[in-house]
Design a protein around this motif. Structure first.
Motif, mmCIF file in Angstrom:
data_model
loop_
_atom_site.group_PDB
_atom_site.id
_atom_site.type_symbol
_atom_site.label_atom_id
_atom_site.label_comp_id
_atom_site.label_asym_id
_atom_site.label_seq_id
_atom_site.Cartn_x
_atom_site.Cartn_y
_atom_site.Cartn_z
ATOM 1 N N THR A 31 0.825 -1.735 -0.321
ATOM 2 C CA THR A 31 0.000 -0.478 -0.536
ATOM 3 C C THR A 31 1.077 1.109 -0.163
ATOM 4 O O THR A 31 1.876 1.228 0.773
ATOM 5 C CB THR A 31 -1.353 -0.262 1.233
ATOM 6 N N TYR A 72 0.406 5.900 -0.702
ATOM 7 C CA TYR A 72 -0.651 6.223 -0.599
ATOM 8 C C TYR A 72 -0.190 8.130 -0.592
ATOM 9 O O TYR A 72 1.337 8.217 -0.602
ATOM 10 C CB TYR A 72 -1.274 6.937 1.476
ATOM 11 N N TYR A 83 -0.089 11.830 -0.115
ATOM 12 C CA TYR A 83 -1.268 13.594 0.641
ATOM 13 C C TYR A 83 -1.010 14.604 0.199
ATOM 14 O O TYR A 83 0.384 14.838 0.006
ATOM 15 C CB TYR A 83 -0.947 13.232 2.068
ATOM 16 N N LEU A 101 -6.449 13.216 1.599
ATOM 17 C CA LEU A 101 -6.205 12.212 0.874
ATOM 18 C C LEU A 101 -6.220 11.845 -0.079
ATOM 19 O O LEU A 101 -7.185 12.507 -1.276
ATOM 20 C CB LEU A 101 -5.972 10.974 1.825
ATOM 21 N N ILE A 151 -4.820 6.614 -3.243
ATOM 22 C CA ILE A 151 -4.275 5.086 -2.659
ATOM 23 C C ILE A 151 -3.801 4.344 -3.641
ATOM 24 O O ILE A 151 -4.572 3.788 -4.379
ATOM 25 C CB ILE A 151 -4.798 4.975 -1.276
ATOM 26 N N TYR A 180 -3.273 -0.376 -3.427
ATOM 27 C CA TYR A 180 -3.060 -1.160 -3.032
ATOM 28 C C TYR A 180 -2.230 -2.394 -3.309
ATOM 29 O O TYR A 180 -1.983 -2.990 -2.883
ATOM 30 C CB TYR A 180 -3.834 -2.275 -3.144
ATOM 31 N N ASP A 226 -10.044 11.517 -0.890
ATOM 32 C CA ASP A 226 -10.871 12.607 -0.879
ATOM 33 C C ASP A 226 -10.846 13.808 -2.963
ATOM 34 O O ASP A 226 -11.656 14.582 -2.398
ATOM 35 C CB ASP A 226 -10.607 12.807 -0.088
ATOM 36 N N PHE A 236 2.807 14.437 -0.104
ATOM 37 C CA PHE A 236 3.918 13.956 0.854
ATOM 38 C C PHE A 236 3.268 12.146 0.178
ATOM 39 O O PHE A 236 2.478 12.248 0.347
ATOM 40 C CB PHE A 236 3.343 13.511 2.540
ATOM 41 N N GLN A 260 -0.894 -1.062 8.882
ATOM 42 C CA GLN A 260 -0.496 -0.348 7.668
ATOM 43 C C GLN A 260 -0.918 0.712 7.769
ATOM 44 O O GLN A 260 -1.302 2.368 6.457
ATOM 45 C CB GLN A 260 -2.299 -0.415 6.122
ATOM 46 N N PRO A 298 0.136 4.759 7.398
ATOM 47 C CA PRO A 298 0.744 5.877 6.805
ATOM 48 C C PRO A 298 2.643 5.284 7.277
ATOM 49 O O PRO A 298 2.544 6.560 8.586
ATOM 50 C CB PRO A 298 0.920 6.903 6.259
#
Lengths: 112, 110
Positions: free
Chosen positions: A31, A33, A35, A45, A48, A50, A59, A90, A99, A101
């Motif tokens: 995973t 991300y 941000y 966010l 993401i 996977y 979002d 980030f 999980q 971050p």
């Protein structure tokens, strides 16, 4: 030592230019991300991932796209950057059984 | 406390004092994470507390969790100058989606 590496650390672009932010990890975490962080708004966010080619909107995905062709790399792309995309971005990977971050040091992007 | 539409909270204390920061969350979670962020750095996980724990300690840090009120707190005992940072709580909603509060900016004055 677990590490998330973001490149570049600082970037200045003109409005309308394309922007590529890169993120790498050496832990083979599935995973990852992206941000963005703005004063007063906290961390939001964007996307993401996977695993390779398995990405999902967060979002605030509008104006952004991502690419993950290798587990170790996750890229954030801004096509035709806008001034309101000036922010600190980030990248993070999911660590531990929860999980949670694990963040890189960020890329500070200014769009003029 | 942080979350939702609240602005970034700011606290200023003297070195040696104890401080507590609060966080409330809106959706069901089984674990609350607390992060700190130093100026110009990325956030770093400092402690997490699960729903079956009412309290968790790590050094001078103490986290609590009240699932009935959907709130968590982070306390620092005998704060030191190096504790100056922004502190966030984060919860996981859905499949690995983490949401962060707006944070509490803590300044410890020597």
């Amino acid at each position: 030592d677990m590490k998330v590496t973001q490149m570049p650390r600082y970037l200045i672009k003109r409005m309308g230019e394309n922007v590529l932010l890169e993120c790498g990890q050496d832990m083979s975490h599935e995973t990852m991300y992206w941000y963005r962080q703005d004063p007063g708004l906290g961390l939001q966010l964007i996307y993401i991932s996977y695993d390779v080619d398995s990405n999902s909107e967060g979002d605030i995905p509008k104006g952004y796209r991502v690419s993950r062709k290798k587990r170790e790399h996750f890229s954030l792309i801004l096509d035709s950057a806008k001034t309101n995309q000036t922010s600190v971005y980030f990248c993070a990977t999911g660590q531990g059984c929860n999980q949670a971050p694990l963040f890189g040091e960020g890329t500070r992007l200014s769009v003029l | 406390s942080q979350w939702g539409e609240e602005n970034l909270q700011a606290l200023s204390i003297q070195e040696g004092e104890d401080v507590t920061m609060n966080c409330s969350y809106k959706t069901y979670t089984t674990v609350v994470h607390w992060y700190r962020q130093d100026s110009g750095r990325g956030p770093a996980l400092i402690i997490l507390i699960r729903s079956n724990e009412r309290e968790k300690r790590s050094g001078r840090l103490r986290a609590t969790l009240d699932t009935s009120s959907q709130s968590s707190s982070l306390s620092i005992t005998a704060a030191q100058c190096e504790d100056t940072a922004v502190y966030f709580c984060a919860t996981r909603t859905g499949y690995q989606n983490f949401y962060f509060g707006k944070g509490t900016s803590l300044t410890v004055i020597p």
